[in-house]
Design a protein around this motif. Structure first.
Motif, PDB file in Angstrom:
ATOM      1  N   SER A 263       0.835  -1.208   0.000  1.00  0.00           N
ATOM      2  CA  SER A 263       0.000   0.000   0.000  1.00  0.00           C
ATOM      3  C   SER A 263       0.864   1.250   0.000  1.00  0.00           C
ATOM      4  O   SER A 263       0.546   2.241  -0.670  1.00  0.00           O
ATOM      5  CB  SER A 263      -0.925  -0.009   1.224  1.00  0.00           C
ATOM      6  N   ARG A 264       1.974   1.206   0.741  1.00  0.00           N
ATOM      7  CA  ARG A 264       2.874   2.355   0.769  1.00  0.00           C
ATOM      8  C   ARG A 264       3.560   2.538  -0.584  1.00  0.00           C
ATOM      9  O   ARG A 264       3.648   3.645  -1.110  1.00  0.00           O
ATOM     10  CB  ARG A 264       3.932   2.153   1.861  1.00  0.00           C
ATOM     11  N   SER A 266       2.597   1.513  -3.579  1.00  0.00           N
ATOM     12  CA  SER A 266       1.690   1.792  -4.699  1.00  0.00           C
ATOM     13  C   SER A 266       0.699   2.892  -4.378  1.00  0.00           C
ATOM     14  O   SER A 266      -0.293   3.047  -5.086  1.00  0.00           O
ATOM     15  CB  SER A 266       0.932   0.514  -5.073  1.00  0.00           C
ATOM     16  N   GLN A 267       0.956   3.662  -3.331  1.00  0.00           N
ATOM     17  CA  GLN A 267       0.051   4.734  -2.903  1.00  0.00           C
ATOM     18  C   GLN A 267      -1.362   4.212  -2.634  1.00  0.00           C
ATOM     19  O   GLN A 267      -2.359   4.873  -2.933  1.00  0.00           O
ATOM     20  CB  GLN A 267       0.004   5.861  -3.930  1.00  0.00           C
ATOM     21  N   GLY A 268      -1.443   2.996  -2.092  1.00  0.00           N
ATOM     22  CA  GLY A 268      -2.730   2.448  -1.688  1.00  0.00           C
ATOM     23  C   GLY A 268      -3.597   1.937  -2.804  1.00  0.00           C
ATOM     24  O   GLY A 268      -4.773   1.647  -2.584  1.00  0.00           O
ATOM     25  N   ASN A 269      -3.040   1.785  -4.022  1.00  0.00           N
ATOM     26  CA  ASN A 269      -3.872   1.378  -5.157  1.00  0.00           C
ATOM     27  C   ASN A 269      -3.915  -0.128  -5.386  1.00  0.00           C
ATOM     28  O   ASN A 269      -4.757  -0.609  -6.144  1.00  0.00           O
ATOM     29  CB  ASN A 269      -3.353   2.052  -6.438  1.00  0.00           C
ATOM     30  N   PRO A 292      -0.409  -7.108  -7.969  1.00  0.00           N
ATOM     31  CA  PRO A 292      -0.876  -7.347  -9.339  1.00  0.00           C
ATOM     32  C   PRO A 292       0.187  -6.973 -10.360  1.00  0.00           C
ATOM     33  O   PRO A 292       1.057  -6.139 -10.109  1.00  0.00           O
ATOM     34  CB  PRO A 292      -2.104  -6.434  -9.456  1.00  0.00           C
ATOM     35  N   TYR A 293       0.107  -7.611 -11.516  1.00  0.00           N
ATOM     36  CA  TYR A 293       0.979  -7.248 -12.627  1.00  0.00           C
ATOM     37  C   TYR A 293       0.449  -5.966 -13.269  1.00  0.00           C
ATOM     38  O   TYR A 293      -0.758  -5.785 -13.443  1.00  0.00           O
ATOM     39  CB  TYR A 293       1.022  -8.357 -13.674  1.00  0.00           C
TER      40      TYR A 293
END
Length: 535
Positions: A263-264, A266-269, A292-293
């Motif tokens: 989450s950190r 990928s900015q939570g995405n 995820p890829y």
């Protein structure tokens, strides 16, 4: 092959386009369909479709999955747990030496769920597109025909004097001129796409189709693979398992830490999608949590991975996929290869680019089809005799081959989806039966084209393909609990899109068949619009 340079290029364009156009039409049509292979696969497995997707307790799901694997695959060297996602509410379990149908587990209760039907899915179109379901022999055949396409493209550009003007010219109901205008307009419209898709398609398989360069600079393909980052994968696979302890990792605790890190980063995405355990139950066991890829114009298959010591739960390392070319240390050949591969596979731009590639692929198939039809119409109108006294027979055979290559393939493609619903769900090797049905339907339609006057065969086969398309939603409603209205009500746009696309294609095919029936019934106009043969 006489005359000036342009006349020679016209001769080359005509005959290369004819002999190669039959297979290239199939390559382009299946390539266009493969753009949406995931929605097609989703539609072909109705058992995975659910009315609602309740929130899943991931720690409980992991504990249930770990317990099930420990009971059924304690001696396996590798476990993998696929967590619930948009594709399926169930947890999917995999392990070394796995046999039989896929293992699907209810994430809440841990109970086994019925496996989804075995299907070739949308990957059937991908595999046919680049290897004709024939392994490396098929790859070489498609590569050869792709080179021929590049020759046809260059010679076609040289042939046309009014290249860009052709794009804005269309004369309907003019027989040969109409086919020429359609061929020119489609060709100019998708010309950049045709060049890019042909060249990048060749580059994807360059180690196999151009082995001389590999042999000149490397001892074998393994040395090339090592330079491009493959040594890491072999090293990980050969790591010692250590002594057997029987201890199992605390997956829920490690999952919480890995999800926080992802989450950190990928900015939570993103959310963790896969959990892999190497050498479970051994002293050197390792747990890997993967996000995820992501695909874009640079990274072909980039995903974040977090590694943990299975015994202690201690965090070891985080990394991106080694094939990520966003890393500045990546070799230049890998960067170039990934960019070209992404261009060919449309791994950038999202849904808009997917639709652009799909429509461009259909237009490319249209270029092949109109070129084949133009060949036949031109010779019927001018009564050319390139084959001497055998010309009439050869032209008639070409007319029938045109039907078999274009209309018969359309029937086979929609027939493949029908086979998915009609074959018994419990059939062994069911995906092979689906592929067999595809080729059997194509062969049967081709035999029909061989014994039917071409003008009549075009009407019957295009009309038959159209009826199969528009009846597909009805077949689905009869054979499964799902139907188009239910897909739309529950917001399942992937499955709904397949059926809406089938309806749109069916309407276009039926209109074409009706138009041909009308035109061929008007007497003098018939020979100009027909592709040959007796009526």
């Amino acid at each position: 092959m006489t005359g000036g340079f342009r006349q020679r290029m016209a001769w080359l364009h005509t005959w290369v386009g004819l002999w190669m156009g039959w297979l290239l039409f199939a390559v382009f049509l299946t390539g266009a369909l493969s753009v949406f292979y995931e929605p097609i696969t989703h539609w072909m497995q109705p058992e995975r479709q659910t009315v609602a997707r309740p929130a899943v307790d991931i720690p409980r799901a992991l504990a249930n999955a770990q317990r099930l694997l420990a009971l059924n695959a304690a001696d396996a060297g590798h476990w993998q747990i696929e967590l619930p996602g948009d594709e399926d509410y169930a947890v999917h379990l995999h392990y070394d030496g796995q046999r039989g149908p896929e293992i699907r587990m209810d994430p809440e209760s841990g109970a086994l769920l019925p496996p989804a039907r075995d299907t070739a899915g949308g990957r059937h179109f991908i595999t046919f597109h680049y290897e004709l379901h024939s392994g490396m022999v098929g790859v070489w055949i498609v590569a050869f025909f792709t080179m021929a396409l590049l020759v046809a493209l260059v010679s076609g550009i040289v042939t046309h004097k009014r290249f860009f003007a052709d794009f804005f010219t269309f004369r309907p109901r003019k027989g040969q001129r109409s086919w020429l205008d359609a061929h020119n307009a489609l060709g100019v419209l998708v010309l950049p796409f045709l060049f890019v898709i042909s060249y990048t398609g060749l580059i994807i398989w360059w180690p196999d189709t151009m082995p001389a360069g590999v042999r000149m600079f490397y001892t074998d393909q393994r040395a090339l693979f090592d330079e491009m980052g493959g040594a890491h994968f072999r090293e990980a696979a050969s790591r010692s398992a250590g002594t057997r302890t029987g201890a199992l990792p605390n997956l829920p605790a490690m999952f919480a830490d890995a999800q926080a890190r992802l989450s950190r980063d990928s900015q939570g995405n993103d959310s963790i999608e896969r959990v892999s355990i190497t050498h479970p139950g051994h002293a050197n066991a390792e747990v890997e949590f993967s996000g995820p890829y992501h695909y874009d114009g640079i990274d072909f298959a980039a995903a974040r991975h977090y590694h943990y010591d299975a015994a202690t739960g201690a965090f070891r390392s985080a990394e991106f996929d080694d094939e990520m070319v966003g890393n500045g240390d990546a070799p230049a050949p890998l960067i170039a290869g990934s960019v070209l591969r992404s261009l060919h596979l449309a791994r950038f731009g999202g849904t808009m680019v997917d639709w652009l590639y799909f429509l461009s692929g259909l237009a490319g198939a249209g270029v092949m089809a109109t070129g084949l039809l133009l060949f036949s119409v031109k010779r019927r109108n001018r009564k050319l005799e390139e084959f001497g006294r055998h010309s009439a027979r050869v032209y008639d055979a070409i007319d029938r081959l045109n039907v078999a290559a274009v209309a018969s393939l359309c029937i086979a493609c929609i027939g493949f989806l029908w086979a998915n619903r009609l074959l018994p769900v419990s059939l062994d090797e069911r995906h092979e039966w689906e592929i067999g049905a595809f080729f059997a339907i194509w062969l049967a339609a081709a035999l029909h084209a061989a014994v039917t006057p071409p003008a009549r065969a075009w009407r019957l086969q295009l009309g038959g393909a159209g009826l199969l398309c528009v009846a597909l939603p009805v077949l689905n409603a009869i054979t499964t609990p799902w139907h188009l209205g239910r897909y739309l009500y529950h917001g399942d746009w992937r499955a709904a899109g397949v059926e809406l696309g089938a309806l749109a294609c069916g309407a276009a095919l039926l209109w074409t068949a009706t138009y041909l029936r009308h035109r061929l019934g008007t007497g003098a106009s018939a020979p100009r619009l027909a592709t040959g043969g007796r009526r």
